[in-house]
Design a protein around this motif. Sequence first.
Motif, short mmCIF file in Angstrom:
data_model
loop_
_atom_site.label_atom_id
_atom_site.label_comp_id
_atom_site.label_asym_id
_atom_site.label_seq_id
_atom_site.Cartn_x
_atom_site.Cartn_y
_atom_site.Cartn_z
N PHE A 183 8.36 5.38 5.36
CA PHE A 183 7.86 6.21 4.42
C PHE A 183 8.67 6.32 3.10
O PHE A 183 8.03 6.10 2.14
N ALA A 184 9.76 6.26 3.44
CA ALA A 184 10.93 6.51 2.19
C ALA A 184 10.74 4.92 1.36
O ALA A 184 10.78 5.09 0.01
N THR A 185 10.61 3.85 2.02
CA THR A 185 10.61 2.83 1.20
C THR A 185 9.22 2.56 0.72
O THR A 185 8.68 1.62 -0.40
N SER A 186 7.83 3.31 1.48
CA SER A 186 6.62 2.97 0.75
C SER A 186 6.34 3.97 -0.32
O SER A 186 5.35 3.48 -0.95
N TYR A 227 2.22 2.74 5.18
CA TYR A 227 2.06 2.39 3.70
C TYR A 227 0.63 2.58 3.10
O TYR A 227 0.60 3.09 2.03
N ILE A 228 -0.30 2.41 3.93
CA ILE A 228 -1.81 2.64 3.38
C ILE A 228 -2.19 3.77 2.75
O ILE A 228 -2.43 4.05 1.65
N PRO A 229 -1.75 5.13 3.32
CA PRO A 229 -1.95 6.39 2.73
C PRO A 229 -0.78 6.49 1.39
O PRO A 229 -1.12 7.16 0.36
N CYS A 230 0.29 5.88 1.62
CA CYS A 230 1.60 5.69 0.33
C CYS A 230 0.73 5.17 -0.64
O CYS A 230 0.78 5.75 -1.91
N GLY A 231 0.43 3.88 -0.45
CA GLY A 231 -0.27 3.10 -1.62
C GLY A 231 -1.56 3.75 -2.09
O GLY A 231 -1.74 3.74 -3.28
N PHE A 232 -2.48 4.48 -1.15
CA PHE A 232 -3.51 5.10 -1.72
C PHE A 232 -3.27 6.27 -2.69
O PHE A 232 -3.89 6.47 -3.74
N ALA A 233 -2.08 7.09 -2.33
CA ALA A 233 -1.73 8.02 -3.39
C ALA A 233 -1.30 7.64 -4.64
O ALA A 233 -1.63 8.38 -5.55
N TRP A 234 -0.93 6.40 -4.86
CA TRP A 234 -0.36 5.90 -6.15
C TRP A 234 -1.87 5.37 -6.91
O TRP A 234 -1.80 5.51 -7.88
N LEU A 235 -2.51 4.84 -6.17
CA LEU A 235 -3.86 4.38 -6.58
C LEU A 235 -4.81 5.74 -7.10
O LEU A 235 -5.17 5.79 -8.42
N LEU A 284 7.49 -3.38 -15.08
CA LEU A 284 7.38 -4.54 -13.96
C LEU A 284 8.37 -5.59 -14.73
O LEU A 284 9.26 -6.34 -13.83
N VAL A 285 8.35 -6.09 -15.76
CA VAL A 285 9.35 -6.84 -16.71
C VAL A 285 10.55 -6.36 -16.41
O VAL A 285 11.46 -7.21 -16.07
N LEU A 286 10.91 -5.17 -16.51
CA LEU A 286 12.07 -4.49 -16.39
C LEU A 286 12.73 -4.47 -14.75
O LEU A 286 13.68 -5.03 -14.44
N ALA A 287 11.62 -4.76 -13.78
CA ALA A 287 11.94 -4.71 -12.49
C ALA A 287 12.30 -6.07 -12.15
O ALA A 287 13.18 -6.47 -11.62
N ALA A 288 11.58 -6.98 -12.92
CA ALA A 288 11.95 -8.34 -12.82
C ALA A 288 13.23 -8.82 -13.24
O ALA A 288 13.98 -9.69 -12.76
N PHE A 289 13.58 -8.28 -14.61
CA PHE A 289 14.92 -8.32 -14.94
C PHE A 289 16.19 -7.96 -13.98
O PHE A 289 17.18 -8.77 -13.96
N PHE A 290 15.84 -6.75 -13.38
CA PHE A 290 17.05 -6.30 -12.38
C PHE A 290 16.98 -7.34 -11.14
O PHE A 290 18.02 -7.30 -10.52
N ILE A 291 15.86 -7.65 -10.79
CA ILE A 291 15.88 -8.54 -9.62
C ILE A 291 16.70 -9.73 -10.14
O ILE A 291 17.64 -10.30 -8.88
N VAL A 292 16.74 -10.49 -11.11
CA VAL A 292 17.56 -11.61 -11.54
C VAL A 292 19.07 -11.21 -11.48
O VAL A 292 19.78 -12.18 -11.17
N PRO A 302 8.74 4.69 -6.00
CA PRO A 302 8.17 3.70 -7.19
C PRO A 302 8.88 2.43 -6.75
O PRO A 302 10.12 2.45 -6.55
N GLY A 303 8.08 1.45 -7.27
CA GLY A 303 8.53 0.10 -7.03
C GLY A 303 7.28 -0.78 -7.59
O GLY A 303 6.40 -0.19 -8.09
N ALA A 304 7.74 -2.17 -7.53
CA ALA A 304 6.66 -3.06 -8.52
C ALA A 304 5.54 -2.84 -7.47
O ALA A 304 4.28 -2.73 -8.48
N ASN A 305 5.20 -2.81 -6.60
CA ASN A 305 3.92 -2.69 -5.78
C ASN A 305 3.19 -1.49 -6.13
O ASN A 305 1.84 -1.58 -6.40
N ASN A 306 3.85 -0.19 -6.21
CA ASN A 306 3.17 1.02 -6.47
C ASN A 306 3.04 1.10 -8.03
O ASN A 306 1.83 1.74 -8.52
N ILE A 307 3.80 0.54 -8.96
CA ILE A 307 3.65 0.43 -10.31
C ILE A 307 2.34 -0.20 -10.66
O ILE A 307 1.28 0.12 -11.06
N MET A 308 1.94 -1.38 -9.94
CA MET A 308 0.92 -2.24 -10.01
C MET A 308 -0.56 -1.49 -9.37
O MET A 308 -1.51 -1.57 -10.11
#
Length: 202
Positions: free
Chosen positions: A18-21, A157-165, A192-200, A24-30
Amino acid sequence: MNIENLLSIILPFIGFAFATSITPGANNIMLTASGSNYGLRKSMPHLFGIVTGFIVLMAASAMGLGVLFVKFPVLHIILRYMGSAYLVYLAWKVVSSGSSHQYEDSHRITFANAAIFQFVNPKVWSMAITAMSSFTLSGEYYAASAVVIAFLFALVYIPCGFAWLVFGLALNRFLKNKRVHHLINISMGLLLVLAAFFIVTK
């Protein structure tokens, strides 16, 4: 596998999942962008692409693929750059969601896009490896507990992702002005670009 052993992994894992789902993160932003641009029905393949990709990735991790990242650290570096590049591509799809219905659909993140992204997302790999190393039972119960963990994550994850939708859909209803809506898409793309920058750079 007895009930006590099962509960010993399920209850702590639900908190972890639940905490990881929900955060906010790349998946939930998208997902928020998808809900805002295309509504719930057209965004469901995106949601289930994330879930499917993660289940397959967890299965690969359970079979020992995750150990390769420990033995060969360079693989993690390669994964970071591949994930960042793919995330920038997905950010472009979000920003490009624009005027006409046909144009929007051509830039929609598909089931395949979402599933593939899980395999090049270092955060998801870390979650999968952590889940399989910390929340599975040893010995003869390992395979069964790994299956339980993988599908339990999907259920969380399904209800968590659905909440972001739904959050994205709510944004769309409040932002009727197309110019403002496009600015929101640009903002989400930049996140998302900022997230990509932090990943690198991490």
